[in-house]
Design an enzyme around this catalytic site. Structure first.
Site, PDB file in Angstrom:
ATOM      1  N   ARG A  12      50.142  96.593  21.861  1.00 14.49           N
ATOM      2  CA  ARG A  12      49.721  95.677  20.788  1.00 14.49           C
ATOM      3  C   ARG A  12      50.824  95.548  19.733  1.00 14.49           C
ATOM      4  NH1 ARG A  12      46.838  97.312  16.547  1.00 14.49           N
ATOM      5  NH2 ARG A  12      45.680  98.854  17.722  1.00 14.49           N
TER       6      ARG A  12
ATOM      7  N   TYR B  57      45.434  69.835  15.469  1.00 18.97           N
ATOM      8  CA  TYR B  57      44.634  70.414  16.547  1.00 18.97           C
ATOM      9  C   TYR B  57      43.269  70.820  15.958  1.00 18.97           C
ATOM     10  CZ  TYR B  57      43.390  73.423  20.421  1.00 18.97           C
ATOM     11  OH  TYR B  57      42.752  73.998  21.478  1.00 18.97           O
TER      12      TYR B  57
ATOM     13  N   ASP C 246      53.545  73.000  13.892  1.00 22.51           N
ATOM     14  CA  ASP C 246      53.042  73.249  15.239  1.00 22.51           C
ATOM     15  C   ASP C 246      53.768  72.265  16.158  1.00 22.51           C
ATOM     16  OD1 ASP C 246      51.623  73.233  17.621  1.00 22.51           O
ATOM     17  OD2 ASP C 246      49.675  73.505  16.665  1.00 22.51           O
TER      18      ASP C 246
ATOM     19  N   LYS D 105      50.616  75.384  26.869  1.00 23.61           N
ATOM     20  CA  LYS D 105      50.938  74.005  27.202  1.00 23.61           C
ATOM     21  C   LYS D 105      52.313  73.922  27.893  1.00 23.61           C
ATOM     22  CE  LYS D 105      47.090  73.721  24.962  1.00 23.61           C
ATOM     23  NZ  LYS D 105      46.984  73.389  23.559  1.00 23.61           N
TER      24      LYS D 105
HETATM   25  C1  LIG Z   1      46.309  73.876  22.476  1.00 21.80           C
HETATM   26  C2  LIG Z   1      46.845  73.732  21.121  1.00 21.80           C
HETATM   27  C3  LIG Z   1      46.683  74.748  20.173  1.00 21.80           C
HETATM   28  C4  LIG Z   1      45.900  76.001  20.454  1.00 21.80           C
HETATM   29  O1  LIG Z   1      46.475  76.774  21.454  1.00 21.80           O
HETATM   30  P1  LIG Z   1      45.635  77.805  22.344  1.00 21.80           P
HETATM   31  O2  LIG Z   1      46.690  78.399  23.207  1.00 21.80           O
HETATM   32  O3  LIG Z   1      44.591  77.033  23.071  1.00 21.80           O
HETATM   33  O4  LIG Z   1      45.016  78.772  21.392  1.00 21.80           O
HETATM   34  C5  LIG Z   1      47.249  74.558  18.930  1.00 21.80           C
HETATM   35  N1  LIG Z   1      47.932  73.446  18.625  1.00 21.80           N
HETATM   36  C6  LIG Z   1      48.103  72.449  19.497  1.00 21.80           C
HETATM   37  C7  LIG Z   1      48.855  71.243  19.089  1.00 21.80           C
HETATM   38  C8  LIG Z   1      47.564  72.557  20.776  1.00 21.80           C
HETATM   39  O5  LIG Z   1      47.724  71.559  21.642  1.00 21.80           O
END
Ligand SMILES: *Cc1c(COP(=O)(O)O)cnc(C)c1O
Length: 393
Positions: free
Chosen positions: A57, A110, A182, A207
């Site tokens: 962790r 998001y 992000d 992603k």
């Molecule tokens: C999917 C996504 C998230 C969240 O990510 P997880 O891995 O599902 O927790 C945050 N921001 C964007 C733009 C996303 O597409």
């Protein structure tokens, strides 16, 4: 002067210096804990930030290799991996804010990030407000004396608006607030916000970085002091990435450039096709010259990305019929994988956000968000065509 290696070259080799064992594919340190040489060593490791071999962790050699790679590709001093994108977003946000602070978020984000901003942060005494990402003047006037965090996405989810990241970074520097972007939709191949002056860059590695829809992970990169503050939150909130998933993400990075190049090209082909289609009301794709953020995207992005959003004529009923008539493109949330995925945001995230928030984010009933995969673009276009024809009946 020799030219620095291209991104494609760096993404194959980034972080590899931390892997002396094979020098090629990294080992997976599938262990939760590490043998200590002495009690004294244990004490020393516990006083360190993110020790590599103490407790998983806190840190793990496979995860560290991934973090070194991301940091190198995004142009940061350090990076920190998490078990999900939201793990990274929550830990980063909580590392910056305290009760009494103000945080400025983009209107279009998001959905879980919006939920955190609207529903969680106010419970801890943080004042939250929202601004339009594509309007720098509005953004500047939304900053308050106690603003500590400015959090944006570009391109935004799901309408792919472009935010001026250099302008955003300037507002952050002038006001003393940390800027966080992000960067999930762009991927590190298409955009590197730290190089534009942004303080911290985040990704859902679920992603494009993972790229195969088989892992869940998140990462934040930036200056070492900020990443150390994030690590203190990771250690407490506990959203650490598993060593196996870190390994998968390293594997994903090696093909990131070729995948995203292909996705950029296919998305542009799909967007051009849809823009001419009589059943389509509007296409949102920053690679189209008519997109309001096209000029900015050309300036700050290397490619326009693999995400295309479009509004079909006929609203909710037509959009639903279309997604249910597709044969190749799969109806599923998420994005950035080899398989093309499509979602209908108005119905699928409807339960999470209010009508008002949906409207403010431009989520109209006929809007579809398409994650262009690695299939041949002609096949994707043919599938969309047959589904639109089927929906018309
Ligand atoms: C999917 C996504 C998230 C969240 O990510 P997880 O891995 O599902 O927790 C945050 N921001 C964007 C733009 C996303 O597409």
């Amino acid at each position: 002067m020799t030219r620095p290696p291209d991104f494609a070259t760096r993404s194959v080799h980034a972080g590899g210096g931390r892997n002396p064992s094979s020098g090629i594919a990294p080992p997976i340190f599938q262990t939760s804990t590490f043998k200590l040489a002495s009690a004294r060593e244990g004490v020393e490791l516990m006083q360190m930030s993110a020790p590599e071999r103490f407790y998983t962790r806190w840190g793990n050699p496979t995860t560290k290799q991934l973090e070194a790679a991301i940091s190198e590709l995004e142009g940061g001093e350090a990076a920190l991996a998490f078990s999900s994108g939201m793990g990274a977003i929550a830990a980063t946000t909580f590392s910056i804010l305290s009760a009494g602070d103000h945080a400025l978020f983009a209107k279009a984000l998001y959905s879980a990030t919006t939920e955190m901003a609207q529903q969680v942060l106010p419970r801890f005494g943080v004042e939250v407000s929202f601004a339009e990402g594509s309007d720098l003047a509005a953004l500047r006037s939304a900053v308050r004396p106690r603003t500590k965090l400015i959090f944006f996405e570009s391109p935004t989810n799901p309408t792919l608006e472009i935010c001026d990241l250099e302008g955003l970074a300037r507002i952050g520097r002038e006001s003393g607030a940390l800027t966080v972007v992000d960067n999930t939709f762009a991927s590190p191949y298409n955009q590197n916000p730290l190089r534009l002056g942004i303080d911290l860059v985040l990704h859902s590695m679920t992603k494009y970085i993972g790229g195969h829809s088989d892992l869940t992970g998140g990462v934040v990169a930036g200056k070492r002091e900020h990443i150390e503050a994030c690590w203190k939150m990771l250690k407490i909130f506990g959203a650490c990435l598993s060593p196996f998933e870190a390994w998968l993400a390293i594997r994903g990075l090696k093909t990131l450039a070729v995948r995203v190049e292909r996705q950029n090209a296919s998305a542009l082909a799909v967007a051009r096709h849809l823009a001419r289609h009589p059943a389509v009301e509007r296409v949102h794709y920053p690679g189209l010259p008519e997109h309001p953020g096209h000029g900015l995207a050309r300036k700050q992005m290397r490619g326009f990305g693999g995400m295309v959003s479009f509004e079909v004529r006929g609203g909710l009923a037509a959009a639903t019929r279309l997604v249910e008539s597709l044969k190749l493109i799969t109806l599923a949330v998420s994005l950035g994988g080899a398989e093309s995925l499509i979602v209908h945001p108005a119905s699928m995230i409807h339960g999470l956000l209010s009508e008002e928030t949906l409207r403010a984010q431009g989520i109209l009933p006929g809007l579809l968000r398409f994650s262009v995969g690695l299939e041949a673009p002609e096949d994707l276009i043919a599938d969309l065509e047959q589904a639109m024809a089927a929906g018309g009946r």
